[in-house]
Each structure stands twice: as structure tokens, then as C-alpha cells.
Design a protein around this motif. Sequence first.
Motif, short mmCIF file in Angstrom:
data_model
loop_
_atom_site.label_atom_id
_atom_site.label_comp_id
_atom_site.label_asym_id
_atom_site.label_seq_id
_atom_site.Cartn_x
_atom_site.Cartn_y
_atom_site.Cartn_z
N HIS A 77 1.03 -1.17 0.12
CA HIS A 77 -0.35 0.30 -0.20
C HIS A 77 0.75 1.37 -0.08
N SER A 128 -1.44 -5.44 5.30
CA SER A 128 -1.72 -6.09 4.77
C SER A 128 -1.59 -7.61 5.27
N SER A 156 3.25 -4.40 -7.51
CA SER A 156 1.67 -3.26 -8.71
C SER A 156 2.49 -4.54 -9.73
N SER A 184 -6.40 -9.35 0.99
CA SER A 184 -7.49 -9.17 -0.04
C SER A 184 -8.81 -8.23 0.11
N HIS A 188 -13.47 -1.05 -2.85
CA HIS A 188 -13.48 0.44 -1.97
C HIS A 188 -14.13 1.39 -3.24
N THR A 238 -11.59 -1.84 -7.43
CA THR A 238 -11.00 -1.36 -6.65
C THR A 238 -10.61 -2.50 -5.30
N CYS A 240 -7.56 -4.31 -3.84
CA CYS A 240 -6.62 -3.86 -3.61
C CYS A 240 -5.49 -5.27 -3.02
#
Length: 295
Positions: A77, A128, A156, A184, A188, A238, A240
Amino acid sequence: MAERKASHADSWYSGDQRILSRELDGWLDRASKLPAPARAVISPHAGYRYSGATAAHSFKQIDPHSVKTIFILGPSHHVRLSGCAVSQCVSYATPLYNLEIDTVISQDLVDTGHFEVMSMEADEDEHSIEMQLPYIAKVMEPARGQFKIVPIMVGSLSTSAEAKYGKLLAKYLEDPSNCFVISSDFCHWGQRFKYTHYDQQYGEIFQSIQALDRQGMDLIENLDAPGFASYLKKYGNTICGRHPIGVFLNMVSTLRQHSNGSSMSLKFLSYAQSNQVKSNRDSSVSYAAGAFLML
């Protein structure tokens, strides 16, 4: 040798051992167990007051008597990361007890040339992975001192990189003494997340969010890595932990290519939203718990 402190204790979850233990037991008691233990679970990583009850449905499926190593794949994040990274620590602290890291496996991953080592700051800033640790400590209590963890921060990734890491990690999923925790949250939604997709055919906004999440969850249940990637490209949902999920789905694809006839299935067991959105001014985060079985 370095130990990662429980940096989100007393804010995202209770840092008091007795209170935390009681909360986790309460949530686990209300979750039902599948007929066979999970080889992997998908679990949310929000503050426990939001997602603790949902996460219990995942962790209820882990068998402490057969699992020796738990791999935790969590999205990054805060740090820009184009690949994946392992921890430099030898243990992670939790309010219940410390979890020992399998440093041999971590080094093996680094030796492939495809894994970095995260800085201590990046490690302790990230929630996370940490949000999975108290639950792991709780469900693995009968095997305390007899199991290790392998935390992996996932960056990513492109779809080709997800496939590459899926191939590298597939052999660990194949081993029945290993279990994977895929960290996960789901959608969002709201202006603060810069995501306000709304399909009015489903009714209220929160119903549209659930329908959108369900489309993605169906593709994950079908173990469809290309389908899930296409869905993300189309809707931009979204989620994550989309890259950890993508890596996991590619692990499964790799195993299927040289399957020894074992049957693989994934089922979502619980879904929740932090808030039922009815107005554009509102926001919410969705949480889902899933379990992957190999029989």
C-alpha cells in the motif's frame, strides 16, 4: 536478528493479549468449518472491527495439525514495488506470541533473482500482511513452535509478472504441508477512493457494489486468471489485493498444467461491506472470505 514489531496493534486491533484472544475466539466460534481443510484462503485486511468477523470464515478452514508453513501474500500500500519482496526479519511479533519466519524459503526465493528484500520501514508500515498474523497465531496455537511463516509483499504486477510469480510459487502450493493466505479487501467505493462505478439496474449503490464484487468473486471461484484480469481491466474494481489474487490464480493454473488428478475448488464463504452506500457522498469497503481446497 531482526524482529518486526506489531506496529498496528492498539489501533487496527487490540494489543491486549486477553482481549484479542477472546475476540478472535468469538468470531471463529460463529464461523462454520468445511468438510476438508483449506490449502489457501482469501482474507480481508481491514481493522478488525470492520473485517474481523469476515476473516474468521477463512481462518476456520486452516488445519493446525497438517500445516507446517504459511505463506502470506499481501499487497503493497505504501511502497512502489514492481515485483515481490520477502522480509529481512526472523520473526513477526503479535500480541498472542511471535511467529517465526522460514528464512531458508525466503532466501530460496531471493536466490531466484525475482524477489527483493523489503526494508524494515516498508515491512512495519504495511498492514496487509500484519492483519493476518493474529488470526494465524490463534488458529495455529495447537502447533505453536512447530510451524513457520513466509511473508511476501506483492507489488503492482503486470499480468505476465503475475504468471511468472505464479510459476515460481506453484511448487509450494502443491505441498500439502503448506498453506497460503491471500490478503485482499474488495471494492473501495466512494469519492475518497476515486471510484464511484454505479449500475442502477441492481438497485441501490451498495447492491451495485455487491453485484460488481460478485462478478469478480465468481471468476476467482472459477480459478480463471485471464478472466479475472479482463474483469479488472473492464471495470477497474478497486480490489487492493488483485495482484496477490492474480499470482495465486496463476499458481493454480501452473498446477493444473501438470495435475496429478487432484480436484481443485475455491468457494467464498462470507461477504460484507463496511457501510451500505445509498448516496454519492457515502463510502464503503467490501470484505470477502474464501477457501481453496485440493482433494
